[in-house]
Design a protein around this motif. Structure first.
Motif, short mmCIF file in Angstrom:
data_model
loop_
_atom_site.label_atom_id
_atom_site.label_comp_id
_atom_site.label_asym_id
_atom_site.label_seq_id
_atom_site.Cartn_x
_atom_site.Cartn_y
_atom_site.Cartn_z
N MET A 200 0.82 -1.20 0.00
CA MET A 200 0.00 0.00 0.00
C MET A 200 0.87 1.26 0.00
O MET A 200 0.53 2.27 -0.62
CB MET A 200 -0.94 -0.01 1.21
N ARG A 201 2.01 1.20 0.68
CA ARG A 201 2.93 2.33 0.67
C ARG A 201 3.42 2.60 -0.76
O ARG A 201 3.49 3.75 -1.20
CB ARG A 201 4.11 2.05 1.59
N ALA A 202 3.79 1.52 -1.49
CA ALA A 202 4.28 1.68 -2.86
C ALA A 202 3.19 2.26 -3.77
O ALA A 202 3.45 3.09 -4.65
CB ALA A 202 4.77 0.34 -3.40
N TYR A 203 1.95 1.79 -3.55
CA TYR A 203 0.82 2.30 -4.34
C TYR A 203 0.62 3.80 -4.11
O TYR A 203 0.49 4.58 -5.06
CB TYR A 203 -0.44 1.53 -3.98
N LEU A 204 0.61 4.23 -2.86
CA LEU A 204 0.44 5.65 -2.55
C LEU A 204 1.62 6.48 -3.06
O LEU A 204 1.44 7.59 -3.55
CB LEU A 204 0.26 5.84 -1.04
N GLN A 205 2.81 5.91 -2.98
CA GLN A 205 4.00 6.63 -3.45
C GLN A 205 3.96 6.84 -4.96
O GLN A 205 4.43 7.88 -5.47
CB GLN A 205 5.25 5.84 -3.07
N SER A 206 3.38 5.89 -5.68
CA SER A 206 3.31 6.05 -7.14
C SER A 206 2.47 7.27 -7.53
O SER A 206 2.79 7.98 -8.49
CB SER A 206 2.73 4.78 -7.79
N GLY A 207 1.41 7.51 -6.79
CA GLY A 207 0.60 8.71 -7.06
C GLY A 207 1.36 9.98 -6.74
O GLY A 207 1.27 10.97 -7.48
#
Length: 436
Positions: A200-207
């Motif tokens: 989830m951290r990687a997903y939010l970081q992509s945005g």
């Protein structure tokens, strides 16, 4: 209102964002006991000697935010409306963004940056860092022609931030357990009651990275720098004005008065300075002027030809009556005299009737009248000062009709011929005598 209800992506100083969150949390807890404040004044700009000054103060969001009469977030759309108004204001010759802001939400900043670029395309636009120009505030202002700042100003903090607050341990200690139900793998990503997993951290970081890319592009284009230079400017650091100047974030470190005087010198630049700084501009303007003159001359010649044609056709209508229809059709079809001459043998009368046709007195009179009309000076402009026309002076009556009615010369000749047949007949007789 508490922090989880705020937008998740910010282009704002972290400490300013934390302070805003605390303010909103405290207000939500104590709002019932707090007396209501007077409403803030509407956003507006001032104009002095042609310079419009647009205030950009405080944290920014798309719609703004007011609680109990206090403006906690300034509306980006309100700033954009001031820009549009100033760009359309005929009394405004240049625009100054007067900025003192830690930044704001990502939502809405692209539209505001676009409004700045659109206004700058029509009028010179400048920006002044009045203490603080950080993050989204710099994103907005980086497209200005020139950015100035006093020596103590802070500029930069170029980056994107998202705050994730997680309360699972506090809830567990308080004997409260939350169960999150969601459809979609990432639907509940970043919720405050569960620890943030690596996925989830990687997903939010992509945005966040995607928005940062937009920010970098705005800095590249606005400041006219390479990607590497933009990256060195946009590492999240906040710079004191002198450092910001060396890093390329601002163009001038000076007092506000000096910066405004610079703008006024730009506004009153002499023609000699303009030529010196833009050697190709004068040639381009001269070429445009010559082109406009040539087009104007061609248009005038075409109008004169049209006026002459309509004059002759109107006269033919009076002289020939119904027989003029053929002549009108030929002329309006664009047939030239040379083409008519070439076609004449095809329409010549037969030998048996040629002598009769060539001695037709009505036709001869009509042709002579047309020749006299063609020899007369043509003008579609009414006389500036017209003397009262004599009843038997046909051309004087024509000029008077043009002056009063606004008709063209051909229209006036036809109208006067109908209203004053005696004067018209006398004029034809005189024209025929002059021809002989």
């Amino acid at each position: 209102m508490t922090l989880p209800q705020l937008p998740t992506l910010w282009a704002m100083q972290p400490e300013a964002l934390a302070a805003l969150a605390d303010t909103l949390s405290q207000d939500a807890e104590g709002r019932a006991a707090r007396p209501r404040q007077e409403a803030q004044e509407a956003l507006t700009y001032t104009v002095e000697d042609g310079l419009a000054v647009i205030p950009v103060q405080g944290a920014l969001s798309k719609h703004g935010l007011e609680l109990w009469g206090l403006r906690l977030l300034t509306s980006m759309r309100g700033i954009a409306a001031m820009l549009t108004s100033a760009a359309a204001d005929p009394t405004v010759r240049a625009i100054l963004l007067d900025v003192d802001s830690p930044g704001g939400t990502v939502d809405g900043i692209e539209a505001l940056h676009g409004a700045v670029r659109q206004a700058a395309a029509g009028k010179p636009l400048y920006a002044w860092a009045d203490g603080l120009m950080a993050s989204a505030a710099y994103w907005m202002a980086c497209g200005a022609r020139r950015i100035g700042a006093p020596a103590t100003a802070q500029v930069g903090s170029i980056g994107v931030i998202s705050m994730h607050r997680e309360y699972s341990r506090a809830l567990e200690n308080g004997g409260v357990r939350y169960t999150v139900l969601a459809a979609g793998r990432y639907k509940a990503a970043g919720n405050p009651v569960e620890p943030l997993s690596d996925e989830m951290r990687a997903y939010l970081q992509s945005g966040i990275d995607a928005v940062y890319e937009l920010f970098l592009s705005a800095v590249e284009q606005g400041r006219g720098v390479s990607r590497d230079k933009a990256l060195s400017m946009a590492d999240g650091k906040i710079f004191i004005a002198g450092e910001a100047l060396r890093a390329g974030l601002v163009d001038r470190v000076c007092s506000r008065e000096e910066f405004i005087n610079d703008i006024r010198r730009d506004m009153s630049m002499s023609l000699a300075e303009l030529r010196a700084q833009n050697p190709d501009l004068e040639q381009e303007l001269q070429a445009e002027l010559e082109k406009a003159r040539a087009e104007g001359a061609a248009s005038a010649r075409a109008q004169a030809a049209d006026s002459e044609r309509e004059t002759l056709l109107a006269l033919a209508d009076v002289v020939l009556g119904p027989s003029a229809d053929t002549l009108k059709a030929v002329v309006r079809a664009g047939v030239t005299p040379e083409q008519l001459k070439a076609l004449r043998p095809l329409f010549a009368p037969k030998a048996a009737s040629r002598s009769t046709a060539e001695s037709d007195p009505a036709r001869d009179r009509a042709l002579e009248a047309l020749a006299a009309a063609a020899a007369a000076p043509l003008s579609t402009a009414p006389e500036a000062v017209a003397e009262p026309a004599a009843k038997d002076d046909y051309m004087a009556l024509v000029k008077e009709d043009m002056r009063v009615s606004g008709r063209t010369r051909g229209q006036a000749m036809a109208e006067v011929a109908r209203e004053h047949p005696e004067a018209h007949a006398l004029w034809l007789e005189c024209a025929q005598k002059e021809k002989k």
